[in-house]
Design a protein around this motif. Structure first.
Motif, PDB file in Angstrom:
ATOM      1  N   ARG A  95       7.323 -28.271 -42.472  1.00  0.00           N
ATOM      2  CA  ARG A  95       6.885 -27.893 -41.136  1.00  0.00           C
ATOM      3  C   ARG A  95       5.873 -26.742 -41.148  1.00  0.00           C
ATOM      4  N   SER A  96       4.835 -26.939 -40.349  1.00  0.00           N
ATOM      5  CA  SER A  96       3.863 -25.877 -40.075  1.00  0.00           C
ATOM      6  C   SER A  96       3.293 -26.148 -38.687  1.00  0.00           C
ATOM      7  N   THR A  97       2.544 -25.213 -38.181  1.00  0.00           N
ATOM      8  CA  THR A  97       1.805 -25.509 -36.958  1.00  0.00           C
ATOM      9  C   THR A  97       0.591 -26.337 -37.353  1.00  0.00           C
ATOM     10  N   ASP A  98      -0.024 -26.933 -36.369  1.00  0.00           N
ATOM     11  CA  ASP A  98      -1.271 -27.658 -36.630  1.00  0.00           C
ATOM     12  C   ASP A  98      -2.419 -26.879 -36.008  1.00  0.00           C
ATOM     13  N   ARG A  99      -2.282 -25.551 -36.059  1.00  0.00           N
ATOM     14  CA  ARG A  99      -3.310 -24.699 -35.472  1.00  0.00           C
ATOM     15  C   ARG A  99      -4.269 -24.237 -36.564  1.00  0.00           C
ATOM     16  N   VAL A 100      -5.149 -23.336 -36.174  1.00  0.00           N
ATOM     17  CA  VAL A 100      -6.178 -22.895 -37.114  1.00  0.00           C
ATOM     18  C   VAL A 100      -5.614 -21.914 -38.128  1.00  0.00           C
ATOM     19  N   TYR A 101      -6.267 -21.828 -39.253  1.00  0.00           N
ATOM     20  CA  TYR A 101      -5.966 -20.847 -40.287  1.00  0.00           C
ATOM     21  C   TYR A 101      -6.121 -19.447 -39.692  1.00  0.00           C
ATOM     22  N   GLN A 144      -2.844 -27.708 -46.300  1.00  0.00           N
ATOM     23  CA  GLN A 144      -3.454 -28.908 -45.732  1.00  0.00           C
ATOM     24  C   GLN A 144      -3.112 -30.121 -46.589  1.00  0.00           C
ATOM     25  N   PRO A 145      -2.635 -31.210 -45.972  1.00  0.00           N
ATOM     26  CA  PRO A 145      -2.289 -32.411 -46.728  1.00  0.00           C
ATOM     27  C   PRO A 145      -3.511 -32.973 -47.457  1.00  0.00           C
ATOM     28  N   PRO A 146      -3.473 -33.022 -48.779  1.00  0.00           N
ATOM     29  CA  PRO A 146      -4.660 -33.445 -49.533  1.00  0.00           C
ATOM     30  C   PRO A 146      -5.124 -34.858 -49.221  1.00  0.00           C
ATOM     31  N   HIS A 147      -4.192 -35.730 -48.833  1.00  0.00           N
ATOM     32  CA  HIS A 147      -4.579 -37.115 -48.567  1.00  0.00           C
ATOM     33  C   HIS A 147      -5.184 -37.292 -47.175  1.00  0.00           C
ATOM     34  N   LEU A 148      -5.176 -36.227 -46.355  1.00  0.00           N
ATOM     35  CA  LEU A 148      -5.714 -36.319 -44.998  1.00  0.00           C
ATOM     36  C   LEU A 148      -6.908 -35.389 -44.764  1.00  0.00           C
ATOM     37  N   TYR A 149      -7.216 -34.537 -45.727  1.00  0.00           N
ATOM     38  CA  TYR A 149      -8.340 -33.616 -45.610  1.00  0.00           C
ATOM     39  C   TYR A 149      -9.305 -33.844 -46.771  1.00  0.00           C
ATOM     40  N   ARG A 150     -10.563 -33.426 -46.580  1.00  0.00           N
ATOM     41  CA  ARG A 150     -11.568 -33.643 -47.617  1.00  0.00           C
ATOM     42  C   ARG A 150     -12.203 -32.345 -48.094  1.00  0.00           C
ATOM     43  N   GLY A 151     -11.497 -31.226 -47.941  1.00  0.00           N
ATOM     44  CA  GLY A 151     -12.013 -29.973 -48.474  1.00  0.00           C
ATOM     45  C   GLY A 151     -11.983 -29.977 -49.999  1.00  0.00           C
ATOM     46  N   THR A 170       5.112 -34.109 -57.070  1.00  0.00           N
ATOM     47  CA  THR A 170       5.336 -34.046 -55.624  1.00  0.00           C
ATOM     48  C   THR A 170       4.420 -32.980 -55.041  1.00  0.00           C
ATOM     49  N   VAL A 171       3.667 -33.352 -54.019  1.00  0.00           N
ATOM     50  CA  VAL A 171       2.776 -32.424 -53.332  1.00  0.00           C
ATOM     51  C   VAL A 171       3.374 -32.104 -51.965  1.00  0.00           C
ATOM     52  N   TYR A 172       3.627 -30.823 -51.715  1.00  0.00           N
ATOM     53  CA  TYR A 172       4.176 -30.369 -50.437  1.00  0.00           C
ATOM     54  C   TYR A 172       3.050 -29.763 -49.588  1.00  0.00           C
ATOM     55  N   SER A 173       2.958 -30.230 -48.335  1.00  0.00           N
ATOM     56  CA  SER A 173       1.905 -29.749 -47.434  1.00  0.00           C
ATOM     57  C   SER A 173       2.459 -29.563 -46.035  1.00  0.00           C
ATOM     58  N   GLY A 174       1.679 -28.890 -45.192  1.00  0.00           N
ATOM     59  CA  GLY A 174       2.086 -28.638 -43.825  1.00  0.00           C
ATOM     60  C   GLY A 174       2.017 -29.890 -42.964  1.00  0.00           C
ATOM     61  N   THR A 175       2.699 -29.849 -41.831  1.00  0.00           N
ATOM     62  CA  THR A 175       2.688 -30.969 -40.884  1.00  0.00           C
ATOM     63  C   THR A 175       1.431 -30.883 -40.028  1.00  0.00           C
TER      64      THR A 175
END
Length: 396
Positions: A63-69, A12-19, A39-44
């Motif tokens: 690249r990743s899906t944007d579906r659920v874990y 999960q992109p750290p700058h877009l999630y608050r977990g 450099t932080v690598y995260s899913g799309t």
């Protein structure tokens, strides 16, 4: 000496999630950006499609899906395994980087590989098996958890160093993964004590959120099985018998939201419950500040950043005495801890605090002192820098 290169991996992109994981990455990385090339690598996920630089840290999508874990996790790791990297140190969070480890093993290349575990997946799997309220969907999800725990065990086995957030998580790694203790570094999470603190006019801030001036019991977290919110609903039924105007504010989203609302409706408590999500950090800080008691009914928790945020905001805390919670909350000094899954004891603790403003203030002030001394993001960042520096040079 020039900066060394650090690559960090999290689905999960750290700058877009608050977990909790994402907050740790954001807060520690920005504090180290002047000393480390990060450099932080995260899913799309959540619309993250193009690289961005924030606070001196590079964020790059893979690249990743944007579906659920865990579907997004699987596709992200597949992308990781097809990408070339050239850092001095690699850090993966939870099970976000086993694809990278597979590449290193296949190429027989020695890289400085650090695995940061926030909550031990094998422990979460075992704790959820004990939950009698787990839905059919929850049981299916827990079967996936067992498979992911096996991947985590394999990653731990081959990592050069392992970082975890609490003594509890360290003990569970010993139990389930048979980890070499010399490979483990315990670096607790933190909180920004300048952002999270008490507010002066509590009643006015409550009105800004559409709340009454009566007591507010706050929960912040994902609406998932291990957060134990069904126990809170049961406790709330007891609390409102004594304090009918008590407001339970639930901040968060998750797959259990519909089920949770149904339980609140069935308990005839909708007038006492308010659900909020999508808050900015400033709004969340203000909500902590205007609350009267913070509650975390989790049945499994590696540590709980929300506990630190509540304590920094000078709020007394009620929680189950589980996991790493008792490392973040000192029972009787900064909050009240009760037996796991006991809704009656949870209600009694809430009632005790709601009925004693002096006790709430005493526990809240002690909580902020504890956070300031042991649990700030500055402390966490400097400890992590020492961990990275252990592995700057290739292993011999």
């Amino acid at each position: 000496m020039g900066k060394f290169r650090l690559d960090v991996f999290n689905v999960q992109p750290p700058h877009l999630y608050r977990g909790g994981v994402e907050r740790r990455i954001n807060e520690t990385m920005c504090r180290l950006a002047d000393q480390v090339d990060i450099t932080v690598y995260s899913g799309t996920k959540a619309g993250f499609k193009a690289p961005v630089v924030l606070n001196g840290v590079n964020f790059v999508p893979l690249r990743s899906t944007d579906r659920v874990y865990p579907v997004d996790n699987l596709t992200f790791n597949r992308s990781v395994s097809k990408t070339g990297f050239g850092a001095d140190v690699y850090e993966v969070h939870n099970d976000s980087g086993y694809g990278l480890l597979k590449v290193f093993k296949k190429q027989a290349v020695k890289k400085s590989f650090i695995h940061t575990i926030h909550g031990v997946l094998a422990d979460e799997f075992e704790q959820l098996k004990l939950d009698d309220h787990l839905s059919f969907r929850g049981r299916i999800a827990n079967r996936f958890m067992a498979r992911l725990a096996n991947l985590e065990r394999e990653t731990v086995k081959h990592a050069d160093l392992i970082v975890t957030i609490s003594k509890y998580s360290f003990e569970k790694m010993q139990k389930y993964y048979n980890v070499d203790p010399s490979k483990v570094r315990i670096v607790p999470n933190g909180v920004d004590i300048e952002k999270y603190k008490s507010v002066e006019n509590q009643a006015a801030v409550k009105r800004q959120f559409g709340l009454k001036e009566s007591a507010v019991v706050l929960f912040v977290g994902s609406l998932i099985p291990r957060k134990g919110l069904m126990f809170l609903v049961k406790a709330a039924k007891q609390v409102v018998k004594t304090y009918p105007d008590t407001q339970f504010v639930i901040v968060g989203e998750g797959p259990l939201k519909a089920q949770l609302i149904s339980s609140v409706v069935a308990a005839k408590l909708m007038d006492n419950f308010t659900f909020k999500s999508g808050l900015t950090e400033e709004e969340l800080s203000a909500l902590y500040g205007c609350s009267d008691v913070f509650v975390l009914p989790s049945i499994q928790e590696g540590q709980g950043i929300v506990l630190l945020e509540a304590s920094a905001s000078e709020k007394s805390v009620v929680a189950f005495d589980i996991g790493g919670v008792n490392e973040a909350v000192i029972n009787g000094e900064t909050g009240l801890l009760v037996n796991r899954g006991n809704s009656e004891e949870l209600a009694e603790a809430l009632l005790k605090l709601l009925g004693d403003s002096n006790l709430r203030q005493t526990l809240g002030l002690a909580g902020r002192r504890l956070v300031r001394e042991k649990f700030t993001w500055d402390i966490c960042a400097q400890k992590m820098l020492k961990v990275y520096q252990e592995k700057i040079h290739p292993l011999k």
